[in-house]
Motif scaffolding. Sequence first.
Motif, PDB file in Angstrom:
ATOM      1  N   VAL A 121     -26.430   4.456 -47.712  1.00  0.00           N
ATOM      2  CA  VAL A 121     -26.376   4.233 -49.164  1.00  0.00           C
ATOM      3  C   VAL A 121     -25.362   5.157 -49.846  1.00  0.00           C
ATOM      4  CG1 VAL A 121     -27.693   4.393 -51.313  1.00  0.00           C
ATOM      5  CG2 VAL A 121     -28.673   3.209 -49.332  1.00  0.00           C
ATOM      6  N   PRO A 122     -25.421   6.476 -49.639  1.00  0.00           N
ATOM      7  CA  PRO A 122     -24.415   7.325 -50.289  1.00  0.00           C
ATOM      8  C   PRO A 122     -23.005   7.127 -49.745  1.00  0.00           C
ATOM      9  CG  PRO A 122     -25.828   8.634 -48.853  1.00  0.00           C
ATOM     10  CD  PRO A 122     -26.450   7.286 -48.950  1.00  0.00           C
ATOM     11  N   LEU A 123     -22.870   6.721 -48.489  1.00  0.00           N
ATOM     12  CA  LEU A 123     -21.532   6.467 -47.944  1.00  0.00           C
ATOM     13  C   LEU A 123     -20.875   5.287 -48.652  1.00  0.00           C
ATOM     14  CD1 LEU A 123     -22.163   6.988 -44.130  1.00  0.00           C
ATOM     15  CD2 LEU A 123     -20.685   8.373 -45.594  1.00  0.00           C
ATOM     16  N   LEU A 124     -21.636   4.227 -48.859  1.00  0.00           N
ATOM     17  CA  LEU A 124     -21.106   3.064 -49.574  1.00  0.00           C
ATOM     18  C   LEU A 124     -20.794   3.418 -51.029  1.00  0.00           C
ATOM     19  CD1 LEU A 124     -23.477   0.364 -48.065  1.00  0.00           C
ATOM     20  CD2 LEU A 124     -21.003   0.514 -47.704  1.00  0.00           C
ATOM     21  N   ALA A 125     -21.661   4.211 -51.640  1.00  0.00           N
ATOM     22  CA  ALA A 125     -21.430   4.626 -53.024  1.00  0.00           C
ATOM     23  C   ALA A 125     -20.193   5.509 -53.143  1.00  0.00           C
ATOM     24  CB  ALA A 125     -22.654   5.367 -53.559  1.00  0.00           C
ATOM     25  N   ALA A 126     -19.859   6.214 -52.047  1.00  0.00           N
ATOM     26  CA  ALA A 126     -18.706   7.118 -52.065  1.00  0.00           C
ATOM     27  C   ALA A 126     -17.397   6.417 -51.763  1.00  0.00           C
ATOM     28  CB  ALA A 126     -18.921   8.253 -51.073  1.00  0.00           C
ATOM     29  N   GLY A 127     -17.449   5.110 -51.442  1.00  0.00           N
ATOM     30  CA  GLY A 127     -16.207   4.379 -51.264  1.00  0.00           C
ATOM     31  C   GLY A 127     -15.973   3.770 -49.906  1.00  0.00           C
ATOM     32  N   ALA A 128     -16.886   3.974 -48.932  1.00  0.00           N
ATOM     33  CA  ALA A 128     -16.729   3.313 -47.644  1.00  0.00           C
ATOM     34  C   ALA A 128     -16.843   1.809 -47.843  1.00  0.00           C
ATOM     35  CB  ALA A 128     -17.798   3.801 -46.663  1.00  0.00           C
ATOM     36  N   THR A 129     -15.955   1.044 -47.220  1.00  0.00           N
ATOM     37  CA  THR A 129     -15.990  -0.400 -47.400  1.00  0.00           C
ATOM     38  C   THR A 129     -17.007  -1.073 -46.497  1.00  0.00           C
ATOM     39  OG1 THR A 129     -14.179  -0.639 -45.821  1.00  0.00           O
ATOM     40  CG2 THR A 129     -13.599  -0.533 -48.143  1.00  0.00           C
ATOM     41  N   ARG A 130     -17.343  -0.422 -45.393  1.00  0.00           N
ATOM     42  CA  ARG A 130     -18.323  -0.979 -44.472  1.00  0.00           C
ATOM     43  C   ARG A 130     -18.992   0.159 -43.716  1.00  0.00           C
ATOM     44  NH1 ARG A 130     -17.292  -5.383 -39.530  1.00  0.00           N
ATOM     45  NH2 ARG A 130     -19.115  -4.781 -38.271  1.00  0.00           N
ATOM     46  N   VAL A 131     -20.293   0.049 -43.526  1.00  0.00           N
ATOM     47  CA  VAL A 131     -21.048   1.027 -42.743  1.00  0.00           C
ATOM     48  C   VAL A 131     -21.831   0.283 -41.668  1.00  0.00           C
ATOM     49  CG1 VAL A 131     -22.868   2.763 -42.753  1.00  0.00           C
ATOM     50  CG2 VAL A 131     -21.243   2.663 -44.652  1.00  0.00           C
ATOM     51  N   ASP A 132     -21.666   0.695 -40.433  1.00  0.00           N
ATOM     52  CA  ASP A 132     -22.474   0.223 -39.314  1.00  0.00           C
ATOM     53  C   ASP A 132     -23.217   1.412 -38.736  1.00  0.00           C
ATOM     54  OD1 ASP A 132     -21.502  -2.419 -39.503  1.00  0.00           O
ATOM     55  OD2 ASP A 132     -19.747  -1.902 -38.295  1.00  0.00           O
ATOM     56  N   VAL A 133     -24.220   1.143 -37.900  1.00  0.00           N
ATOM     57  CA  VAL A 133     -24.962   2.233 -37.280  1.00  0.00           C
ATOM     58  C   VAL A 133     -24.998   2.014 -35.773  1.00  0.00           C
ATOM     59  CG1 VAL A 133     -26.340   2.613 -39.349  1.00  0.00           C
ATOM     60  CG2 VAL A 133     -27.225   1.138 -37.555  1.00  0.00           C
ATOM     61  N   LEU A 134     -25.002   3.128 -35.044  1.00  0.00           N
ATOM     62  CA  LEU A 134     -25.001   3.092 -33.588  1.00  0.00           C
ATOM     63  C   LEU A 134     -25.909   4.200 -33.084  1.00  0.00           C
ATOM     64  CD1 LEU A 134     -23.919   2.027 -30.890  1.00  0.00           C
ATOM     65  CD2 LEU A 134     -21.889   3.447 -31.227  1.00  0.00           C
ATOM     66  N   ALA A 135     -26.920   3.826 -32.301  1.00  0.00           N
ATOM     67  CA  ALA A 135     -27.892   4.786 -31.779  1.00  0.00           C
ATOM     68  C   ALA A 135     -27.932   4.723 -30.260  1.00  0.00           C
ATOM     69  CB  ALA A 135     -29.273   4.501 -32.356  1.00  0.00           C
ATOM     70  N   ALA A 136     -28.354   5.814 -29.661  1.00  0.00           N
ATOM     71  CA  ALA A 136     -28.524   5.820 -28.215  1.00  0.00           C
ATOM     72  C   ALA A 136     -29.710   4.952 -27.815  1.00  0.00           C
ATOM     73  CB  ALA A 136     -28.713   7.253 -27.715  1.00  0.00           C
ATOM     74  N   ALA A 137     -30.779   4.995 -28.611  1.00  0.00           N
ATOM     75  CA  ALA A 137     -31.985   4.250 -28.249  1.00  0.00           C
ATOM     76  C   ALA A 137     -32.629   3.650 -29.483  1.00  0.00           C
ATOM     77  CB  ALA A 137     -32.978   5.156 -27.522  1.00  0.00           C
ATOM     78  N   ARG A 138     -33.356   2.562 -29.256  1.00  0.00           N
ATOM     79  CA  ARG A 138     -34.085   1.863 -30.317  1.00  0.00           C
ATOM     80  C   ARG A 138     -35.566   1.907 -30.000  1.00  0.00           C
ATOM     81  NH1 ARG A 138     -36.569  -0.239 -34.254  1.00  0.00           N
ATOM     82  NH2 ARG A 138     -35.722  -1.997 -35.455  1.00  0.00           N
ATOM     83  N   ALA A 139     -36.339   2.537 -30.880  1.00  0.00           N
ATOM     84  CA  ALA A 139     -37.780   2.574 -30.713  1.00  0.00           C
ATOM     85  C   ALA A 139     -38.373   1.270 -31.237  1.00  0.00           C
ATOM     86  CB  ALA A 139     -38.374   3.758 -31.471  1.00  0.00           C
ATOM     87  N   SER A 140     -39.415   0.796 -30.582  1.00  0.00           N
ATOM     88  CA  SER A 140     -40.000  -0.488 -30.952  1.00  0.00           C
ATOM     89  C   SER A 140     -41.260  -0.358 -31.772  1.00  0.00           C
ATOM     90  CB  SER A 140     -40.319  -1.296 -29.681  1.00  0.00           C
ATOM     91  OG  SER A 140     -41.227  -0.591 -28.847  1.00  0.00           O
ATOM     92  N   GLY A 141     -41.697   0.865 -32.071  1.00  0.00           N
ATOM     93  CA  GLY A 141     -42.942   1.046 -32.792  1.00  0.00           C
ATOM     94  C   GLY A 141     -42.908   0.466 -34.193  1.00  0.00           C
TER      95      GLY A 141
END
Length: 253
Positions: A228-248
């Motif tokens: 949210v703050p990255l987009l507000a600061a002017g980033a045109t696109r934000v993606d996320v990348l994690a080592a692992a995804r928890a299923s809980g």
Amino acid sequence: MTRSAPWWRRAATPVLDLLFPPRCLACGAEVAQAGHLCGACVGQMHLITPPFCRRCALPFSSRAAAGPDMTCTTCQQNPPPWREARAAMMYDETARSLILPLKYADRTENVSLLARYMAKAGRDIMTGESLFMPVPLHRLRLFGRRYNQAALLARALARLAGATVLCDGLERIHATRPLEGLGRSQRQHLMHGAITVRPERIPALSGRHVIVVDDVMTTGATLAACAVPLLAAGATRVDVLAAARASGQHAPQ
């Protein structure tokens, strides 16, 4: 072009391997090459491969369940602030044996292996123009831990992609309690306004594609607090990348 190792390192490696046999990073069994997993641990890993939700990286039970846009029902109803999410593996026993020692026991040698898996999972969103940014630690927690495992992963991913990393672009301004064991609404409440963009780093974000890096994605509350703050600061696109995804918890927020 990949540079070969110096001659003295190539000469010393067989001797060191004889004196100190390389071990599996997950279980400690002997392996042929340092920095790798044994066959048994590789076989136990649950790597995330299609079909999975493109917004939260949680696998679907089948291609038919994914629907035409590869987005789960929860993400359709409550879209996360980022565009795409990728994770290398499910957060199971094997993933924990790699991530927890990195996080709490100074096993920084696990970074290279995790980054390779993450780069494979995120190859469709990573480019040389991407700006990699880690989820920040609060300064008190960073002082106690001495390093931010997400920053180490972000640096390794940037090297693999031939891209730029900005490790101090985000700041955690509130020392939130650990989120383990908390539900979706609790995490969302704790993380609201907890992360901001450092003012001096705002010019570096203008018009950029940012990839936020973390070790484990659960509900996505922390990642959303970054996006949210990255987009507000002017980033045109934000993606996320994690080592692992928890299923809980199924849905990011």
